[in-house]
Design a protein around this motif. Sequence first.
Motif, short mmCIF file in Angstrom:
data_model
loop_
_atom_site.label_atom_id
_atom_site.label_comp_id
_atom_site.label_asym_id
_atom_site.label_seq_id
_atom_site.Cartn_x
_atom_site.Cartn_y
_atom_site.Cartn_z
N LEU A 138 0.63 -1.26 0.03
CA LEU A 138 -0.08 -0.02 0.01
C LEU A 138 0.92 1.20 0.17
N ASP A 139 1.36 1.52 -1.16
CA ASP A 139 2.50 2.46 -1.49
C ASP A 139 2.24 3.79 -2.00
N ILE A 140 1.94 4.92 -1.67
CA ILE A 140 1.81 6.31 -2.43
C ILE A 140 2.56 6.46 -3.39
N ASP A 141 3.88 5.93 -3.55
CA ASP A 141 4.91 5.95 -4.49
C ASP A 141 4.73 5.06 -5.43
N ASP A 142 3.87 4.08 -5.42
CA ASP A 142 3.49 3.08 -6.33
C ASP A 142 2.60 3.86 -7.47
N ILE A 192 -8.30 1.93 -1.61
CA ILE A 192 -9.35 1.62 -0.49
C ILE A 192 -8.68 1.21 0.94
N CYS A 193 -7.94 0.32 0.53
CA CYS A 193 -7.41 -0.47 1.76
C CYS A 193 -6.49 0.52 2.46
N MET A 194 -5.86 1.00 1.68
CA MET A 194 -4.58 2.03 2.21
C MET A 194 -5.48 3.39 3.17
N MET A 195 -6.52 3.61 2.76
CA MET A 195 -7.30 4.52 3.41
C MET A 195 -7.57 3.95 4.77
N GLY A 196 -8.23 2.78 4.73
CA GLY A 196 -8.48 2.14 5.86
C GLY A 196 -7.34 1.69 7.17
N GLU A 197 -6.53 1.52 6.38
CA GLU A 197 -5.03 1.17 7.37
C GLU A 197 -4.45 2.26 7.95
#
Length: 330
Positions: A108-112, A159-164
């Motif tokens: 879950l990488d914003i740099d991806d 969506i998963c990144m937001m939750g985590e």
Amino acid sequence: MTKEVGFYFTVPSAEKVPDEYDDTVHEMNDFCRNIAKQLGETDFTRKQSLQQLREWIAKHPHIKRCRTDAPFLLRFLRTKKYSFINTAKTLESYLTAKSKHREWFNNLDIDDPPIADLVNASYLFPLPRLDSEGRAVFFSCSSGFNPNKNTIISAIKTICMMGEIYYETQEISCAGCVWIFDMENIDMNVLGMLTIQDIRTLADIVNTAAAARIRELHFINTPAVSRAIANLVLQLMSEKIRNRVFCHSSLEDLHSKVDKSMLPKEFGGEIPASEMAANYKVLCKKMRKRLLGLDELEIELTSNQNDIWTNGSGKLDDGAIGSFRKLQVD
């Protein structure tokens, strides 16, 4: 980035039995403390439950690596209102989902680039403040998803990144969250990217492994074909979630349920979606190392667990499956 939320930025250990357990949590305000009490939390039950859960993790023969820091475990305990059995089941299901479906839940990488593209396009972002009930509100703009460029896997990960990022904060693990989905551009080009098996598996994961206090799900601008698919998906969801779904026929109807001033400017609010998304991206950057640390969590997949996550416990009857196939053909 939502105001009034205390985020955690350090990277916790993933050792199932660390040298020292991390009990560091942010101070709760009176509002959250009162909600926590309603969920069954006292100083005694919190301390006792954390100890029991850590002992269970340490003795679990299949858990290889798992976070044991207080914010992570309190997320599960509060979601299940301090029922130890239900908490343990949810944590095991969460670890199983992550290990079984790494393509959805890891990196879950914003740099991806695929994830960055969706965030930059305002596909998903948090509203700038908590609502009147202390809940975080997340907004998804369908215009931010381009089926010719983006993938369902990237959307799921976003969506998963937001939750985590949010689910283990004191505020959201107590008060919960609200999701709003603008569905205007969700047509068969998008829906056709999901298989029946994907839908069944995702629904089962939401039912059994989502350690989140999801209070409301709102849908706006939903095309007829999307409503048909949504009805099929709802058959697979738990009754609790089904009772929290709101489908709005107009913006005015949405405004009757959600504070209009909080919404993106494009939906009647004051701040443009692009500005909200840009602020969220800054938060994602700060959280990047912590999010990537979740990739270290691991549970050994037994044959029984493989069966659960391959077949799913949710069921669609033959008529529903037939209807879905007909929609795909049409």
